[in-house]
Enzyme design. Structure first.
Site, short mmCIF file in Angstrom:
data_model
loop_
_atom_site.label_atom_id
_atom_site.label_comp_id
_atom_site.label_asym_id
_atom_site.label_seq_id
_atom_site.Cartn_x
_atom_site.Cartn_y
_atom_site.Cartn_z
CE LYS A 76 -39.94 -3.17 -52.30
NZ LYS A 76 -41.10 -3.12 -51.34
CE1 TYR A 103 -37.13 -7.19 -50.94
CE2 TYR A 103 -39.47 -6.74 -51.13
CZ TYR A 103 -38.23 -6.41 -50.63
OH TYR A 103 -38.08 -5.32 -49.82
P1 NAD Z 1 -45.35 3.92 -44.89
O1 NAD Z 1 -46.74 4.05 -45.32
O2 NAD Z 1 -45.08 3.34 -43.56
O3 NAD Z 1 -44.63 5.35 -44.96
C1 NAD Z 1 -44.78 6.21 -46.06
C2 NAD Z 1 -44.31 7.58 -45.68
O4 NAD Z 1 -44.54 8.44 -46.78
C3 NAD Z 1 -45.05 8.17 -44.48
O5 NAD Z 1 -44.14 8.83 -43.66
C4 NAD Z 1 -46.01 9.17 -45.11
O6 NAD Z 1 -46.32 10.25 -44.26
C5 NAD Z 1 -45.21 9.61 -46.33
N1 NAD Z 1 -46.04 10.17 -47.38
C6 NAD Z 1 -45.78 11.28 -48.06
N2 NAD Z 1 -46.74 11.54 -48.96
C7 NAD Z 1 -47.64 10.56 -48.85
C8 NAD Z 1 -48.87 10.29 -49.51
N3 NAD Z 1 -49.34 11.08 -50.48
N4 NAD Z 1 -49.55 9.19 -49.14
C9 NAD Z 1 -49.06 8.37 -48.20
N5 NAD Z 1 -47.90 8.58 -47.53
C10 NAD Z 1 -47.20 9.67 -47.85
O7 NAD Z 1 -44.59 3.12 -46.03
P2 NAD Z 1 -43.24 2.31 -45.90
O8 NAD Z 1 -43.54 0.88 -45.60
O9 NAD Z 1 -42.29 3.02 -45.03
O10 NAD Z 1 -42.74 2.34 -47.43
C11 NAD Z 1 -42.08 3.45 -47.96
C12 NAD Z 1 -41.18 2.99 -49.12
O11 NAD Z 1 -40.24 2.07 -48.62
C13 NAD Z 1 -41.93 2.27 -50.24
O12 NAD Z 1 -41.31 2.56 -51.44
C14 NAD Z 1 -41.74 0.81 -49.91
O13 NAD Z 1 -41.80 -0.03 -51.04
C15 NAD Z 1 -40.35 0.83 -49.33
N6 NAD Z 1 -40.08 -0.27 -48.38
C16 NAD Z 1 -38.98 -1.01 -48.56
C17 NAD Z 1 -38.71 -2.05 -47.69
C18 NAD Z 1 -37.45 -2.87 -47.89
O14 NAD Z 1 -37.35 -3.90 -47.24
N7 NAD Z 1 -36.54 -2.44 -48.71
C19 NAD Z 1 -39.57 -2.34 -46.66
C20 NAD Z 1 -40.71 -1.53 -46.49
C21 NAD Z 1 -40.96 -0.49 -47.36
#
Ligand code: NAD
Length: 414
Positions: free
Chosen positions: A183, A269
């Site tokens: 999401k 949410y």
């Molecule tokens: P994060 O920043 O911790 O991780 C992002 C990942 O994407 C990293 O591994 C990064 O290396 C990679 N990536 C690839 N190309 C990139 C770019 N151009 N710029 C930045 N990063 C890049 O983020 P996250 O918190 O893991 O979030 C990732 C996804 O998961 C998002 O869509 C977020 O909304 C979703 N999320 C959902 C929940 C949930 O509870 N369902 C919780 C957190 C995050």
């Protein structure tokens, strides 16, 4: 920062049916008893245990309460357990993959962590060693499409910045893989439609990472609201936000990668909560934005207040924020009320109703149930209850919220 963020998230939707009655009258006491027997276990084991209990009672707990994939034939569900576990490849190994999804995939019964897709070579070795992933199941963003030839991978889970969701969902479906996309589904509703269309054409299932559809407190809000236990719902308050730090150069502040700010990340949410508690779709929205730290939020929204109007007369007052710590769902109905606060975190929910507290375990590992549910959907070729269409409904609301901020008027959700 990542850790702080990880504590703040959530949502959900479910239709009352006969199986749900079964859960209410027979399984909650059973789970309660078994839980007491299990109190000596560690917290992690306890989360695992509860997921196991759910799945052990598969025909009734997970499969009936968690979705459309329930068996209709027998409470002693014996479907996918006889088949092989499906292989999941995580795309994007950031905070959510590393902190929640990979650990959850160590506990899932119907799927497992089979592969990874990363743009960071250093992570390949770390993850391969930690999770015993063979080299042939490791991809980068360039060679990702060759995953089509990999029989170990059945499901691709897109956990990338929002601006990349569409591309990787489409590439995964065209490679013949079923897809879970995190999401918010995409940066706008038009992208969501494209993703749904591609998955349909490729005959692949698409699901959105709406974990709260599998979380007991939020499921109870759905049940109470949709069954109208306290009569018609008059008002809903749904608020979700956290305070982003000052020195943050996260993709979350970049419009192209994030699509928007607090609304995209946290607001979905609140939209979900309003929709799944009522079981209705909002028709209009009135929104306004507040920006107290413009130096940080140069490209994306900080705090948005939005009111949703439902045709039934129900009103939802909602908030999304990158500058307020809040996680709350409250519904006031004709003859009673419910409140969950915090509502959207990974566990820790506290729920009350006008009849007394909600008595559920608030350490349930919802991502385990979420991914196992999708694996069962794939095995049975049935749509997920958190399908692409469900993600699209939220993005239609998001689009209307941004239109309302721009116009300063109430906008129809189209
Ligand atoms: P994060 O920043 O911790 O991780 C992002 C990942 O994407 C990293 O591994 C990064 O290396 C990679 N990536 C690839 N190309 C990139 C770019 N151009 N710029 C930045 N990063 C890049 O983020 P996250 O918190 O893991 O979030 C990732 C996804 O998961 C998002 O869509 C977020 O909304 C979703 N999320 C959902 C929940 C949930 O509870 N369902 C919780 C957190 C995050």
């Amino acid at each position: 920062m990542t850790k702080c963020y990880c504590l703040l998230n959530g949502k959900n939707l479910f239709k009352p049916d006969m199986h749900n009655q079964i859960i209410k009258v027979s399984l909650v006491p059973v789970i309660g008893f078994l839980k007491n027997e299990f109190m000596k276990k560690t917290q992690s084991s306890r989360r695992k245990f509860l997921s196991d209990v759910s799945l052990a009672f598969g025909g009734t707990v997970v499969l009936s309460s968690f979705g459309r994939c329930e068996t209709k034939t027998s409470p002693a569900f014996a479907g996918p357990s006889k088949q092989k576990k499906l292989g999941v490849a995580l795309v994007g190994l950031g905070g959510y993959s590393g902190g929640q999804l990979a650990p959850a995939l160590q506990e899932t019964k119907y799927c497992y962590l089979a592969g990874i897709v990363t743009g960071t070579p250093a992570k390949e070795k770390l993850w391969a060693e930690k999770y015993n992933i063979p080299q042939k199941n490791i991809y980068n963003y360039q060679n990702f499409d060759s995953i089509t030839d990999n029989k170990d991978i059945d499901i691709v889970y897109v956990v990338l910045p929002v601006g990349m969701h569409k591309e990787f969902t489409i590439r995964a479906a065209n490679a013949g893989k079923h897809v879970i996309c995190e999401k918010p589904m995409a940066v706008n509703a038009a992208e969501c439609r494209e993703m749904i269309e591609t998955c349909k054409k490729a005959n692949r299932l698409l699901s959105i990472g709406y974990r709260l559809h599998f979380e007991p407190f939020n499921m109870e809000a759905m049940r109470i609201g949709q069954e109208k236990r306290y009569g018609k719902i008059i008002t809903i308050n749904a608020e979700n936000g956290f305070t982003m730090g000052n020195n943050n150069n996260s993709w979350r502040l970049n419009k192209a990668l994030a699509g928007g700010g607090g609304l995209m990340d946290m607001g979905v949410y609140a939209i979900q909560a309003a929709r799944y508690t009522t079981g209705e779709e909002p028709a209009y929205v009135t929104a306004r934005e507040e920006k107290l730290r413009p130096d940080i939020f140069k490209e994306v929204d900080e705090t948005i207040y939005f009111d949703l109007d439902f045709d039934s007369g129900t009103k939802a007052k909602c908030l999304s924020s990158y500058n307020k710590n809040v996680s709350r769902l409250r519904a006031e109905a004709e003859k009673g009320w419910l409140e969950i606060s915090p509502a959207f975190y990974y566990g820790g929910q506290v729920g009350n109703t006008s009849d007394g507290p909600m008595n559920f375990d608030n350490n349930f590992f919802e991502q385990v149930a979420q991914m196992d549910d999708f694996a069962i959907c794939v095995q049975q070729n049935k749509p997920s209850k958190v399908s692409g269409e469900e993600g699209l409904k939220d993005m239609r609301v998001v689009d209307a919220i941004y239109r309302s901020i721009a116009s300063g008027k109430r906008e129809k959700i189209v």
